[in-house]
Design a protein around this motif. Sequence first.
Motif, mmCIF file in Angstrom:
data_model
loop_
_atom_site.group_PDB
_atom_site.id
_atom_site.type_symbol
_atom_site.label_atom_id
_atom_site.label_comp_id
_atom_site.label_asym_id
_atom_site.label_seq_id
_atom_site.Cartn_x
_atom_site.Cartn_y
_atom_site.Cartn_z
ATOM 1 N N LEU A 251 0.826 -1.202 0.000
ATOM 2 C CA LEU A 251 0.000 0.000 0.000
ATOM 3 C C LEU A 251 0.868 1.264 0.000
ATOM 4 N N VAL A 252 1.920 1.255 0.826
ATOM 5 C CA VAL A 252 2.829 2.397 0.870
ATOM 6 C C VAL A 252 3.531 2.579 -0.475
ATOM 7 N N LEU A 253 4.011 1.468 -1.052
ATOM 8 C CA LEU A 253 4.715 1.537 -2.338
ATOM 9 C C LEU A 253 3.794 2.034 -3.445
ATOM 10 N N LEU A 254 2.529 1.626 -3.382
ATOM 11 C CA LEU A 254 1.587 2.072 -4.409
ATOM 12 C C LEU A 254 1.407 3.593 -4.355
ATOM 13 N N LEU A 255 1.328 4.128 -3.158
ATOM 14 C CA LEU A 255 1.179 5.581 -3.025
ATOM 15 C C LEU A 255 2.452 6.314 -3.423
ATOM 16 N N VAL A 256 3.602 5.769 -3.019
ATOM 17 C CA VAL A 256 4.879 6.432 -3.326
ATOM 18 C C VAL A 256 5.146 6.439 -4.829
ATOM 19 N N THR A 257 4.793 5.368 -5.505
ATOM 20 C CA THR A 257 5.098 5.238 -6.943
ATOM 21 C C THR A 257 3.972 5.745 -7.834
ATOM 22 N N THR A 258 3.003 6.435 -7.278
ATOM 23 C CA THR A 258 1.870 6.919 -8.098
ATOM 24 C C THR A 258 2.327 7.763 -9.289
ATOM 25 N N PRO A 259 3.230 8.749 -9.115
ATOM 26 C CA PRO A 259 3.667 9.523 -10.305
ATOM 27 C C PRO A 259 4.306 8.634 -11.363
ATOM 28 N N TRP A 260 5.124 7.710 -10.908
ATOM 29 C CA TRP A 260 5.793 6.797 -11.857
ATOM 30 C C TRP A 260 4.771 5.950 -12.600
ATOM 31 N N LEU A 261 3.751 5.490 -11.902
ATOM 32 C CA LEU A 261 2.715 4.666 -12.533
ATOM 33 C C LEU A 261 1.882 5.491 -13.526
ATOM 34 N N LEU A 262 1.560 6.720 -13.131
ATOM 35 C CA LEU A 262 0.780 7.556 -14.040
ATOM 36 C C LEU A 262 1.549 7.846 -15.330
ATOM 37 N N ASP A 263 2.874 8.004 -15.221
ATOM 38 C CA ASP A 263 3.686 8.224 -16.421
ATOM 39 C C ASP A 263 3.681 7.014 -17.340
ATOM 40 N N ARG A 264 3.367 5.856 -16.820
ATOM 41 C CA ARG A 264 3.372 4.639 -17.629
ATOM 42 C C ARG A 264 1.963 4.212 -18.021
ATOM 43 N N GLY A 265 1.063 5.132 -18.007
ATOM 44 C CA GLY A 265 -0.256 4.884 -18.556
ATOM 45 C C GLY A 265 -1.285 4.341 -17.594
ATOM 46 N N VAL A 266 -0.962 4.261 -16.339
ATOM 47 C CA VAL A 266 -1.946 3.782 -15.363
ATOM 48 C C VAL A 266 -2.954 4.902 -15.111
ATOM 49 N N THR A 267 -4.209 4.609 -15.255
ATOM 50 C CA THR A 267 -5.253 5.623 -15.106
ATOM 51 C C THR A 267 -5.578 5.853 -13.634
ATOM 52 N N PRO A 268 -6.182 7.032 -13.351
ATOM 53 C CA PRO A 268 -6.612 7.272 -11.966
ATOM 54 C C PRO A 268 -7.578 6.207 -11.466
ATOM 55 N N GLY A 269 -8.479 5.773 -12.330
ATOM 56 C CA GLY A 269 -9.413 4.726 -11.921
ATOM 57 C C GLY A 269 -8.704 3.436 -11.574
ATOM 58 N N ALA A 270 -7.661 3.099 -12.350
ATOM 59 C CA ALA A 270 -6.910 1.879 -12.063
ATOM 60 C C ALA A 270 -6.201 1.979 -10.714
ATOM 61 N N LEU A 271 -5.669 3.187 -10.391
ATOM 62 C CA LEU A 271 -5.024 3.379 -9.088
ATOM 63 C C LEU A 271 -6.034 3.226 -7.946
ATOM 64 N N VAL A 272 -7.226 3.813 -8.124
ATOM 65 C CA VAL A 272 -8.257 3.668 -7.089
ATOM 66 C C VAL A 272 -8.687 2.199 -6.961
ATOM 67 N N GLY A 273 -8.819 1.525 -8.096
ATOM 68 C CA GLY A 273 -9.161 0.104 -8.052
ATOM 69 C C GLY A 273 -8.087 -0.702 -7.356
ATOM 70 N N ALA A 274 -6.807 -0.362 -7.626
ATOM 71 C CA ALA A 274 -5.704 -1.081 -6.961
ATOM 72 C C ALA A 274 -5.743 -0.851 -5.452
ATOM 73 N N LEU A 275 -6.016 0.401 -5.042
ATOM 74 C CA LEU A 275 -6.145 0.676 -3.609
ATOM 75 C C LEU A 275 -7.290 -0.133 -2.989
ATOM 76 N N ALA A 276 -8.385 -0.249 -3.714
ATOM 77 C CA ALA A 276 -9.513 -1.042 -3.216
ATOM 78 C C ALA A 276 -9.123 -2.510 -3.069
ATOM 79 N N TYR A 277 -8.408 -3.041 -4.063
ATOM 80 C CA TYR A 277 -7.959 -4.431 -3.968
ATOM 81 C C TYR A 277 -7.083 -4.650 -2.731
ATOM 82 N N LEU A 278 -6.165 -3.696 -2.495
ATOM 83 C CA LEU A 278 -5.230 -3.857 -1.371
ATOM 84 C C LEU A 278 -5.925 -3.688 -0.021
#
Length: 562
Positions: A251-278
């Motif tokens: 969970l911490v890594l997902l939040l820390v790497t959010t900018p890096w993930l967004l640069d690689r095409g991860v959508t805001p919805g996908a990030l919220v979905g990933a947080l929900a999964y975790l």
Amino acid sequence: MTTDTPSLIRRGVTFLAAHRRAIARLTAWSAVEAAHTFAMGYALAKALDGGFLAGKPGEGLAWLGLAALAVVVGAFGTGRTYRGVAALVEPLRDRLVGRVVTRALREADGAAVSRLTHQVEIARDTFAGLVMVSRSFVFTAAGALVGLCLLAPVLLVVVAPPLVLGLGLFLATLRPLARRQETFLATDEAIAQSLGEVSGGLRDITAGGAEPYVREQTGALVDAEFRASLALARWSVLRVVALAVAGRLPLVLLLVTTPWLLDRGVTPGALVGALAYLTQSLLPALQALVHGLGASGSRLAVVIRRLTDGPPLPPPPAVEWAPPESSPAAVELRGVTFSYGEHAEPVLRDLDLVVPVGGRLAVVGPSGVGKSTLAGLVAGLLEPGSGEVRVAGGRAGRVLIPQEAYVFSGTLADNLGYLRPDGVPDHELHAAADVLAMTELVDRLGGFGAPVTPAELSAGERQRIALARAYLAPARIAVLDEATCHLDAEAEARVESAFARRTDGTLIVIAHRMGSARRADRVLVMDGARTVLGTHEELLGESELYRDLTAVVRPDRLGSTP
């Protein structure tokens, strides 16, 4: 998790194979239950990206409605999984109960009460919990990881490594936890067995003055269980560390790497979905697995092994006290085996024992080891399952005085002469009263012709009357089965010496106090696993049990040696 892990795994596989249908039903309903896990994160991501963030609230609401429907379906599947768990748990419990009862009957298992009332229920409850948390984690993790992969495969790069690392750390602690759990259960069994022995021998402990010894030994067992529980608790701390790595770190890594993930095409919805999964799926399932498997898995493995394993007790060796050529045998046992029931573990096994005419034998050992059984065999009240019991003079040549003395209404003379069909002359009555130190009792009752009311007599007075009755009997072989337990040590010594001094009198004493052993010609030590015959001095050097029995008795409880 223990030295018998391969065998335990084989037995587990065999058990599960025998219940394939129950496992198949449980798997199917678990997959249905996991549907809401997948739908929660995936539908939430689609509702944001394709619905609300795209200006299409209707589509967003539709995805949320689909997620709500998946929750209802999952709840229905959860209800059906309990039936599948019960189909596995109850057969296991029945099998373990059968094993414990069989072991108690065949192997004289002193810890059977703890196994049946405590450990079987531990096995039942922990197995049910283990099945529930394991299958829940497997299907929840599968649903969440599949959802993450469909949302954005790069999310697995952030989530999977700490998850795998934390699970590996947790699994590495299971073996040490199992060992500490086994130690804890062993100390629990020791306390239960000690409690049974102490409860059954309270009279012996009090009479022998062994209260300080028993208190010290019992306290040591309690202290050992306390230390075992502390060691178990210390290893359990590692479960918290493993949970933090596998559940909190992603969970911490997902939040820390959010900018890096967004640069690689991860959508805001996908990030919220990933947080929900975790937060809503993986972390709760992981917590249940770590706490459930950490507490239940190691405990279940240990308990199952202890309930199903265990070698039978070794048979006691034969013992013999051979009479001299000039003195024939009064009592002779050859290859005697006896058990209380067809499938019960023998109390006596292949016992050889010879007591010569005029001999004085004391039988000692822990309560419940079979001393009274031996007395019953010698007295003819019990028949051996195999072997032979020979008594000089047949049934008329022996008399048994049990712990519970029988006195009937009538005169004192009637009670004392009950075993003499021709009656007892007055001079013999007076002589017996004198030698057995019961003159004061005779005077208090009003003489030998006075009526006796059993209810008005104390336990010690009833024992004196029963002992005098046996002393006046024509039988030359007397078996005292704790028949002096209500007398003081001095009176007990006087009674035993009186029986031993009779012409051709043979005395077998199921010892209530160790003073009886010190006065005997030979002592038979019975401890279940080993039966030893010898003199008092010989046994002090040869038998650890005899040394223990002698050590816990205060000198003032040993009685005099006439």
